[in-house]
Design a protein around this motif. Sequence first.
Motif, PDB file in Angstrom:
ATOM      1  N   GLN A   1      51.781  53.517  39.212  1.00  0.00           N
ATOM      2  CA  GLN A   1      51.246  53.155  38.144  1.00  0.00           C
ATOM      3  C   GLN A   1      50.496  51.616  38.625  1.00  0.00           C
ATOM      4  N   LYS A   2      49.007  51.562  38.448  1.00  0.00           N
ATOM      5  CA  LYS A   2      48.421  50.723  38.620  1.00  0.00           C
ATOM      6  C   LYS A   2      48.682  49.354  37.462  1.00  0.00           C
ATOM      7  N   ARG A   3      48.845  48.001  37.873  1.00  0.00           N
ATOM      8  CA  ARG A   3      49.139  46.978  36.955  1.00  0.00           C
ATOM      9  C   ARG A   3      48.388  45.891  37.794  1.00  0.00           C
ATOM     10  N   TYR A   4      47.932  44.697  36.790  1.00  0.00           N
ATOM     11  CA  TYR A   4      47.270  43.770  37.210  1.00  0.00           C
ATOM     12  C   TYR A   4      47.931  42.583  36.657  1.00  0.00           C
ATOM     13  N   VAL A   5      48.322  41.512  37.288  1.00  0.00           N
ATOM     14  CA  VAL A   5      49.172  40.402  36.781  1.00  0.00           C
ATOM     15  C   VAL A   5      48.218  39.078  37.168  1.00  0.00           C
ATOM     16  N   CYS A   6      48.341  38.404  36.163  1.00  0.00           N
ATOM     17  CA  CYS A   6      47.529  36.965  36.070  1.00  0.00           C
ATOM     18  C   CYS A   6      48.345  35.972  36.832  1.00  0.00           C
ATOM     19  N   GLN A   7      47.867  35.480  37.943  1.00  0.00           N
ATOM     20  CA  GLN A   7      48.491  34.401  38.834  1.00  0.00           C
ATOM     21  C   GLN A   7      48.727  33.210  38.027  1.00  0.00           C
ATOM     22  N   SER A   8      48.156  33.007  36.935  1.00  0.00           N
ATOM     23  CA  SER A   8      48.067  31.834  36.397  1.00  0.00           C
ATOM     24  C   SER A   8      49.339  31.773  35.271  1.00  0.00           C
ATOM     25  N   CYS A   9      49.098  32.722  34.158  1.00  0.00           N
ATOM     26  CA  CYS A   9      50.088  32.719  33.309  1.00  0.00           C
ATOM     27  C   CYS A   9      51.340  33.943  33.330  1.00  0.00           C
TER      28      CYS A   9
ATOM     29  N   GLN B   1      40.084  42.902  35.022  1.00  0.00           N
ATOM     30  CA  GLN B   1      38.898  42.169  34.234  1.00  0.00           C
ATOM     31  C   GLN B   1      38.744  40.934  34.661  1.00  0.00           C
ATOM     32  N   GLY B   2      37.348  40.153  34.676  1.00  0.00           N
ATOM     33  CA  GLY B   2      37.164  38.957  35.036  1.00  0.00           C
ATOM     34  C   GLY B   2      37.925  37.878  34.795  1.00  0.00           C
ATOM     35  N   GLN B   3      38.367  37.750  33.224  1.00  0.00           N
ATOM     36  CA  GLN B   3      38.859  36.666  32.631  1.00  0.00           C
ATOM     37  C   GLN B   3      40.136  37.183  31.931  1.00  0.00           C
ATOM     38  N   CYS B   4      41.354  36.547  32.218  1.00  0.00           N
ATOM     39  CA  CYS B   4      42.631  36.705  31.484  1.00  0.00           C
ATOM     40  C   CYS B   4      42.457  36.703  30.168  1.00  0.00           C
ATOM     41  N   ALA B   5      42.966  37.928  29.335  1.00  0.00           N
ATOM     42  CA  ALA B   5      42.808  37.779  27.989  1.00  0.00           C
ATOM     43  C   ALA B   5      43.739  36.691  27.258  1.00  0.00           C
ATOM     44  N   ASP B   6      44.961  36.379  27.940  1.00  0.00           N
ATOM     45  CA  ASP B   6      45.928  35.275  27.407  1.00  0.00           C
ATOM     46  C   ASP B   6      45.465  33.815  27.732  1.00  0.00           C
ATOM     47  N   CYS B   7      45.210  33.488  29.003  1.00  0.00           N
ATOM     48  CA  CYS B   7      44.996  32.091  29.296  1.00  0.00           C
ATOM     49  C   CYS B   7      43.632  31.804  29.459  1.00  0.00           C
TER      50      CYS B   7
ATOM     51  N   THR C   1      41.927  35.481  37.789  1.00  0.00           N
ATOM     52  CA  THR C   1      43.264  35.234  38.313  1.00  0.00           C
ATOM     53  C   THR C   1      43.966  36.632  38.384  1.00  0.00           C
ATOM     54  N   LEU C   2      43.404  37.808  37.783  1.00  0.00           N
ATOM     55  CA  LEU C   2      44.205  39.239  37.864  1.00  0.00           C
ATOM     56  C   LEU C   2      44.180  39.625  39.232  1.00  0.00           C
TER      57      LEU C   2
END
Length: 456
Positions: free
Chosen positions: A5-13, A21-27, A32-33
């Motif tokens: 299962q693939k997943r992408y984790v934001c290194q900032s939040c 995706q290029g921009q994190c939807a939360d921070c 940063t993904l």
Amino acid sequence: MAKPQKRYVCQSCGSVSHRWQGQCADCSEWNTLVEEAGANVTPFHAKHNLQGGGRMIALSALDSEVALPERMPSGVAEFDRALGGGFVEASATLIGGDPGIGKSTLLLQAAAKMALAGRDVAYVSGEEAADQVRLRAQRLGVGNAPVKLAAATSVRDILTTLSGARPPALLIIDSIQTMHSDLIEGAPGTVSQVRASAQELIRFAKERGTALVLVGHVTKDGSIAGPRVLEHMVDTVLSFEGERSHQYRILRAIKNRFGGTDEIGVFAMETAGLSEVGNPSALFLTHRDEGVTGTTVFPALEGTRPVLVEIQALVVRLASGATPRRSVVGWDSGRLAMVLAVLEARCGLSFLSAEVYLNIAGGYRVQDPAADMAVAAALVSALSERPVPIDAVAFGEIALSGEVRPVAHAALRLKEAGKLGFERALVPQAMAGDGGGLRTTGFRTLGQFVEYMLGR
């Protein structure tokens, strides 16, 4: 096959996304993904998650007050002693023993006494016809007991019959190896059939509050036949032991969730069935007026019950070159070899050119390590032809260093010996002193004990 299962984790939040995706939807940070390896997902795991969807269970405190389970006396005091006081409602008991040892006889006597006391008892035989069970009941003198009797091997038929009426207080299945469940394939007695049949019967007993007794066959080495998980499924495991050539039978508790283990009940096989033996110590002793070489009385302990048994030894000198024989009945042969080795290495006695025979009188089997000193006394007495004092008992554990070590529950052993008229006790040095009315002689090493036996 499991796929990652693939997943992408934001290194900032730390936000997790299933696609990049290029921009994190939360921070709202850019680039940063980062892809991280996730757990493997199987089709079963994708559809079934055991962390939700179930019902909440009640958790209670360990120190909460609960009522102790009520006991149902079987009417046979020795049987109740091995059970810990009687049958418990919604419990499962497994009893095993050699063929012809008396398992069916004991259970039929207990079932008849419970039925005569007003309990509802059902006896299902898968090995004998109903008329055969009736003939045995008449021979035992309990033919008038209101026991519900049936001859069946289908678990479905048995549970359908019992579910249609008030469940019995006691259900006896003789035996579990003859039962058959139509939920799975296989002949009766196979591992899968024994496990499935026992599981269905135990489930019925737990749900309806019936005390269940399963009779189990044993293998040639004495263990209960079938899957080992059968002994884990039940609450109590009893072993019915004894030699068919001897009169006495011992019912031993191996596992008991409602009482102590290693308790025993002693019975005597007679013409009218099994009779209870209230004082087993008197049965395993030979009454004589003078001492005999090679015999020692040992106060064994079975659970909380002390039993006095007679240990007999015979030492026969052989001509040079012959291979000596070691024969043991009722005791561990490896333990005998150890005691002989300590007597030779630490005490200077020689058994290399002698045959050694050891026997526990009455068909009794001793597993208590405290028998070491009594066995040593019998061996030294047989070798030197000097009898052990007739009014003395001996017990203690022997170490490989020759030290005589103390054992548990000495007071119970000495009290039982005093009740049967013994006056002296040969014990480890640490236990000498308070003999409960008996004169105790303590020994620190086996060498001191041998010197005492030889009169030096």
